[in-house]
Design an enzyme around this catalytic site. Structure first.
Site, mmCIF file in Angstrom:
data_model
loop_
_atom_site.group_PDB
_atom_site.id
_atom_site.type_symbol
_atom_site.label_atom_id
_atom_site.label_comp_id
_atom_site.label_asym_id
_atom_site.label_seq_id
_atom_site.Cartn_x
_atom_site.Cartn_y
_atom_site.Cartn_z
ATOM 1 N N LYS A 72 7.889 -0.210 -4.098
ATOM 2 C CA LYS A 72 6.644 -0.270 -3.327
ATOM 3 C C LYS A 72 5.910 -1.593 -3.508
ATOM 4 C CE LYS A 72 3.996 3.117 -4.345
ATOM 5 N NZ LYS A 72 3.173 2.505 -5.383
ATOM 6 N N THR A 74 7.199 -4.405 -4.621
ATOM 7 C CA THR A 74 8.076 -5.435 -4.062
ATOM 8 C C THR A 74 7.895 -5.535 -2.552
ATOM 9 O OG1 THR A 74 9.686 -5.040 -5.832
ATOM 10 C CG2 THR A 74 10.484 -6.171 -3.859
ATOM 11 N N ARG A 95 -2.837 -3.560 -7.921
ATOM 12 C CA ARG A 95 -3.355 -3.135 -9.227
ATOM 13 C C ARG A 95 -2.769 -3.988 -10.343
ATOM 14 N NH1 ARG A 95 -1.578 2.777 -9.994
ATOM 15 N NH2 ARG A 95 0.285 1.924 -9.042
ATOM 16 N N LYS A 106 8.956 1.883 -17.606
ATOM 17 C CA LYS A 106 9.058 1.116 -16.370
ATOM 18 C C LYS A 106 9.383 -0.357 -16.579
ATOM 19 C CE LYS A 106 6.626 0.527 -11.987
ATOM 20 N NZ LYS A 106 5.394 0.765 -11.233
ATOM 21 N N ALA A 274 -2.222 6.806 -10.720
ATOM 22 C CA ALA A 274 -2.356 7.646 -9.532
ATOM 23 C C ALA A 274 -1.999 9.100 -9.792
ATOM 24 C CB ALA A 274 -1.496 7.101 -8.400
ATOM 25 N N PHE A 302 2.262 5.508 -6.831
ATOM 26 C CA PHE A 302 3.218 6.608 -6.684
ATOM 27 C C PHE A 302 3.426 6.970 -5.213
ATOM 28 C CE2 PHE A 302 1.957 7.615 -11.237
ATOM 29 C CZ PHE A 302 3.115 7.094 -11.762
ATOM 30 N N PHE A 383 19.507 -1.633 -0.239
ATOM 31 C CA PHE A 383 20.371 -1.942 -1.379
ATOM 32 C C PHE A 383 21.759 -2.306 -0.864
ATOM 33 C CE2 PHE A 383 16.958 -0.075 -3.631
ATOM 34 C CZ PHE A 383 17.101 -0.378 -4.976
ATOM 35 N N TRP A 411 13.551 -8.066 -1.513
ATOM 36 C CA TRP A 411 13.964 -8.253 -2.904
ATOM 37 C C TRP A 411 14.903 -9.455 -3.015
ATOM 38 C CZ3 TRP A 411 18.331 -8.605 -5.837
ATOM 39 C CH2 TRP A 411 18.165 -8.479 -7.226
#
Length: 557
Positions: A72, A74, A95, A106, A274, A302, A383, A411
């Site tokens: 998200k 990214t 954030r 993470k 969140a 999230f 991907f 990405w």
């Protein structure tokens, strides 16, 4: 074929002096407070003095998170870079990462690949000290509360009804439930106590919802820290703590300006969780991004059932914001996981599992377009293992519901991989959009919770435990019934049971505890086994992080 890690990509990037980035955004140097060459705080006077009309606000949200990852942040960064690639003036608002997840599961949280914000190491670690200021203000209030008890308890506070906890920006399960004040009378009153992670502190939520110093101080004064023996709320204002707390937070209130790898201006400010708090960056940062950009791209934490719902029902309602479009990020891998595929098998084509998992995306999509009334686009974060058949299925299922699915390759390609998404976002922003809320504030606490459970989660209803029912009645008696609801729920499912993947039905959401965050201006409804102090995993990310003799950090995602 070997790939560079996120931190290696970030360290190879040639950053611009932050004064040049500010100039791109039209920020005069007089508004900057420099933190070295690549970070600066922006004085809030710019908001009041700028005559520039506000730009369009774009919300980036996502499907329900999975171990496969969605990307998200990214996508948010890559979309802003993509908008600038097609000639649009875009600014990002994100954030700040919490140290808990950075050292826990993470790792870093500043985007990924060639769609990142930099300086990556600073942003993921101490940054400009905002989180430390929040923790200090939180703990000053805790110290003043216990000192008041020690010095005679003139307010008649019932130690068994103290609700304020201490805070630490670290995952540390050992501190969830403690006994403090041991060692006899000189060392304070012995009582049960506990810690929350800083991003779950009401002070963090207040920082992100405050509209200026005066509003910040007023909100801090309204914090309820506990109750008297007669059941009357005791506030930070009753303890005369708001002035000193504001003094600790006055600089933290100013948004932080950094840049993407492609030098797009980015505000990174505040970081409430969140699944516990409202999960959005500060109103001040969002407003600055809108003031400086024709397109302000922001995200909520999230999945859309948590971050987007709170962004819309709490933040937008409070600040009078009206997003022009929403982006829902998903991956083929994650949708196959929702369809029952194990993480080890996600690289194999599996159209049956993908079709089984797609209802998760569709439910989020319908919530944003039908419940909240926002134009939306699905960003398929691509991907290398995604097959053409799988991508075609996602696009077809979205098109059947009137929403376009666009491949996002930010990405690996940065802004160049986000131009198709950017063009669709621009198209959506030209359509009229009027935000609808999920519930009316005049409803009862139970009715507002039920509206979220029925309309957003699509469950059968809500069960308030006897303790929660009593708390709801008491909060309404005390005059808090008009506040919006902040649902504290697992991020891994629409339900309050993390094992229910996809788009579950037939479940009931159980609310076990209700707590007023009067300063922030919402009521927290705790469901399932959600905790406000996470723990570290068996192998924390901290074990992989290191620094060489030149001060170069490695292993940070």
């Amino acid at each position: 074929m070997s790939f560079l890690s996120d931190i290696e990509i970030a360290q190879q990037n040639e950053k611009l002096d932050i004064r040049k980035v500010a100039a791109f955004a039209g920020v005069d140097e007089k508004y900057l407070e420099l933190y070295g060459n690549y970070k600066a705080k922006v004085d809030l006077g710019l908001l009041h003095e700028s005559k520039r009309p506000d730009g369009k606000l774009i919300l980036v949200t996502a499907i329900t998170p999975t171990p496969a990852g969605e990307g998200k942040t990214t996508t948010t960064v890559g979309l802003a870079d993509g908008l600038r690639k097609i000639g649009k003036n875009a600014v990002v608002a994100l954030r700040e990462p919490s140290l808990g997840p950075v050292f826990g599961i993470k790792g870093g949280a500043a985007g990924g690949g060639y769609a990142q914000v930099v300086p990556m190491e600073d942003i993921n670690l101490h940054f400009t000290g905002d989180f430390h200021a929040v923790g200090a203000a939180n703990n000053l209030l805790a110290a003043m509360l216990d000192n008041h008890m020690q010095q005679g308890n003139a307010l008649n506070i019932d130690a068994r009804k103290i609700t304020w906890k201490r805070a630490l920006d670290m995952n540390d399960r050992q501190l969830r439930h403690i006994v403090s004040g041991l060692g006899g009378t000189p060392n304070g009153k012995t009582r049960e106590d506990g810690f929350e992670i800083t991003v779950a502190s009401e002070v963090m939520a207040i920082l992100c919802l405050a509209t200026g110093i005066a509003d910040l101080k007023a909100r801090l004064a309204r914090i309820v820290v506990g109750y008297t023996f007669e059941g009357k709320p005791v506030t930070a204002g009753d303890l005369n703590a708001q002035g000193a707390m504001t003094a600790l937070l006055k600089d933290a209130l100013k948004p932080n300006l950094v840049q993407t790898l492609e030098h797009t201006p980015a505000f990174i400010h505040g970081g409430p969780f969140a699944n516990i708090a409202h999960g959005c960056n500060s109103i001040m940062a969002t407003r600055l991004a809108m003031k400086l950009g024709d397109y302000a791209v922001t995200e909520a934490g999230f999945g859309a059932d948590l971050g987007a719902e709170k962004f819309l029902d709490i933040k937008c309602r409070l600040a009078g914001l009206n997003p022009s479009a929403a982006v829902i990020v998903g991956t083929v891998r994650a949708l196959k996981h929702h369809g029952g595929v194990a993480k080890a098998d996600l690289t194999k084509e599996n159209l049956a599992a993908l079709e089984k998992g797609l209802p998760n995306l569709i439910r989020h999509m319908e919530n944003l377009t039908q419940v909240f009334g926002l134009p939306a686009v699905v960003a398929i974060n691509r991907f290398p293992t995604d097959t053409e058949a799988e991508l075609a299925m996602v696009e077809k299922k979205c098109a059947e519901r009137g929403v376009k699915a666009v491949l996002s390759e930010v990405w690996g390609k940065g802004g160049a991989g986000g131009t198709a998404l950017a063009e669709e976002v621009v198209r959506l922003c030209e359509r009229p959009a009027k935000l609808n809320f999920c519930y009316d504030l005049n409803k009862t606490i139970a009715e507002k919770i039920e509206a979220i459970a029925l309309k957003i989660y699509r469950g059968n209803g809500v069960l308030l435990t006897p303790a929660a029912q009593k708390q709801a009645a008491e909060l309404e008696r005390l005059g808090f019934g008009h506040l919006p609801i902040c649902m504290a729920k697992t991020q891994y499912s629409f339900a309050d049971d993390a094992t229910l993947l996809g788009a579950p039905s037939g479940f009931t959401v159980t609310v076990r505890n209700l707590k007023v965050s009067s300063g922030a201006g919402f009521i927290v409804a705790l469901t399932g086994d959600i905790m406000t102090m996470p723990g570290l995993p068996k192998v924390p990310s901290a074990e992989k992080i290191d620094v060489d003799e030149n001060g170069r950090i490695s292993g940070l995602f």
